[in-house]
Scaffold this active site. Structure first.
Site, short mmCIF file in Angstrom:
data_model
loop_
_atom_site.label_atom_id
_atom_site.label_comp_id
_atom_site.label_asym_id
_atom_site.label_seq_id
_atom_site.Cartn_x
_atom_site.Cartn_y
_atom_site.Cartn_z
N CYS A 102 81.91 -4.16 26.13
CA CYS A 102 81.70 -4.30 24.67
C CYS A 102 82.56 -3.39 23.81
O CYS A 102 83.24 -3.85 22.90
CB CYS A 102 80.24 -4.05 24.35
SG CYS A 102 79.21 -5.41 24.87
N LYS A 127 79.51 2.53 34.36
CA LYS A 127 78.36 3.41 34.12
C LYS A 127 77.40 3.21 35.29
O LYS A 127 77.55 2.23 36.04
CB LYS A 127 77.70 3.13 32.77
CG LYS A 127 77.01 1.78 32.68
CD LYS A 127 76.25 1.68 31.37
CE LYS A 127 75.37 0.45 31.36
NZ LYS A 127 74.59 0.30 30.14
#
Ligand code: UDX
Length: 453
Positions: free
Chosen positions: A281, A341
């Site tokens: 994103c 992540k």
């Protein structure tokens, strides 16, 4: 309500399963037949916390189809949740959204009049574009009617997408149509009023306040999504910029972040300095908003600097290794973590990939270990010449330096002292500032964080 969701990616699938759980009658349409077959068989194609449990609990309310021929036009709401990839120049490729709009226009008849909702992250003006494509298609069959559209952006974090759907901070509804607004308020009522029994796998946090709802124009809603992601990305780049200075003046950025984060106007989240953001994103959305601004001949130097600072952080790791090891050619570097992540196997815009490529270009041998993302890496990047290892012990063996790239829970408390014994040089670059620097130093390890003095 009867809801059709088009697109069964992260957004479509989590939204669909949450709405089905809340008691709506959901149909999920995806042109990928194989994926639909797997979903029908109860298989969940992505890793999302709680998703298989929630899907299982709501299977009587959700069906999966792969063709518009099976579309029942007698639905209340159609939610578009297909991909909006970057064209490469920052511009957003709207072709999937436009194809869906055309199919909707082809399938609606005189009687059916669902609300059309854009959930995909789309450039300003896309709600209007979708409306006109559908209306034009209908006109071809002499059906003259106005379609009600709304922009309803999502703010879901990967891995926590269901939690964010059930317990959002806010719901944004952008529309000019009163009917569309009321329909969406109806759809989300159980979430807005928190009247549902929480799924076992996604518990309601204690003291959770009711979410706010923002009703606004489609354009403002579209801009809210870009502004939110740009701001979060900027917050990370801001702390990373200060991390660079902290290093020069001898301060510890983790203490600085704590010191400013306690100011309620600033807030403590998204102030972890390190190798910066990645994922599907932030990079795409900052590039898209810069592209939109350029179409208006408008400059956004803050967003530009946010992007520049972020990608510099990836090079910084290599500079740190160079300053300790001097020559990287022939050195062996271990990469601890590949995913962008923790708790995902997603490698989109992952810092690990740039770091690995940079190291290989400088002649280093690169070994990697990640608890879940290695299979994806082998499949998606067969050109990357690294050694995949089976364990952290194997990773540390013979390394001149280790870089912690992804802060997986299991990496936080590894027996670093013992592992370092396996290394040629006991050097650890902590790209996420998550290790106990004093403890590591005491064990004779050279510790280099990001902005930690
Ligand atoms: C993000 C937004 O949070 C979400 O609202 C939006 O809809 C999609 O983009 P996501 O990409 O899943 O979600 O990840 P997020 O948890 O926000 O982390 C993004 C990146 O920033 C990760 O690479 C993370 O490591 C990094 N990050 C995050 C930092 O470097 N420092 C921080 O303090 C926080």
């Amino acid at each position: 309500m009867k809801v059709l969701i088009v697109g069964s990616g992260y957004v479509g699938l989590t939204t669909g399963s949450a709405l089905a759980y809340l008691g709506h009658e959901v149909t999920l349409l995806d042109k990928n037949e194989e994926k639909i077959m797997r979903l029908r068989d109860g298989e969940v194609p992505i890793y999302e916390r709680g998703l298989s449990e929630v899907l299982d609990e709501s299977k009587q309310n959700i069906q999966f189809i792969s063709s518009w021929n099976d579309f029942d036009s007698n639905v209340d709401i159609v939610i578009i949740a297909v991909g909006t990839p970057n064209k490469g120049n920052g511009d957003v490729d709207l072709s999937y959204v436009e194809t869906v709009a055309k199919s909707i226009g082809e399938k609606l008849d005189e009687k059916s009049n669902p609300i059309i909702v854009n959930k995909s992250t789309v450039p300003i003006g896309s709600a209007r574009r979708v409306k006109s494509i559908i209306e034009d298609e209908l006109k071809k069959r002499n059906i003259l009617k106005e379609i009600d559209v709304a922009s309803n952006p999502e703010f879901l974090r990967e891995g926590e997408a269901l939690f964010d759907t059930f317990y959002p901070d806010r719901i944004v509804i952008g529309t000019e149509s009163e009917r569309a607004k009321n329909s969406l308020l109806n759809l989300y009522q159980p979430i807005l009023e928190q009247t549902f029994t929480p799924p076992r796998a996604v518990k309601r946090p204690e003291g959770f306040p009711l979410p706010s709802v923002i009703t606004t124009s489609p354009t403002s809603a579209e801009l809210i999504k870009y502004a939110a992601n740009s701001f979060l990305a900027m917050k990370i780049s801001f702390i990373n910029e200060f991390a660079g200075l902290a290093e020069l003046v001898g301060a510890d950025i983790t203490e600085v972040a704590k010191g400013i984060g306690l100011d309620k106007r600033i807030g403590s989240r998204f102030l972890n300095a390190g190798i910066g953001w990645g994922g599907s994103c932030f990079g795409k959305d900052t590039a898209a908003i810069l592209h939109t601004a350029s179409q208006y001949n408008y400059e956004m130097p803050l967003v530009e600097a946010t992007v520049k600072t972020n990608y510099k952080q990836r090079e910084l790791v290599i500079r740190k290794l160079q300053s300790e090891l001097k020559v990287l050619r022939g050195a062996t570097i271990g990469i601890l973590g590949l995913a962008f992540k923790p708790n995902t196997d997603d490698l989109r815009d992952a810092p690990s990939l740039d770091i690995i490529r940079g190291l290989i270009e400088l002649g280093a041998n690169v070994k990697v270990f990640d608890p879940v993302a290695m299979e994806n890496c082998k499949k998606q990047y067969p050109d990357i010449n690294v050694i995949y290892t089976e364990s952290v012990e194997e990773l540390f063996e013979g390394c001149d330096g280790i870089v912690l790239v992804t802060e997986w829970e299991e990496f936080l408390h590894l027996p670093y002292q013992n592992l370092a014994e396996r290394m040629k040089k006991k050097l650890i670059v902590d790209g996420r500032n998550v290790l106990d620097k004093e403890l590591l130093k005491k064990s004779g390890i050279i510790y280099r964080g990001i902005g930690r003095g």
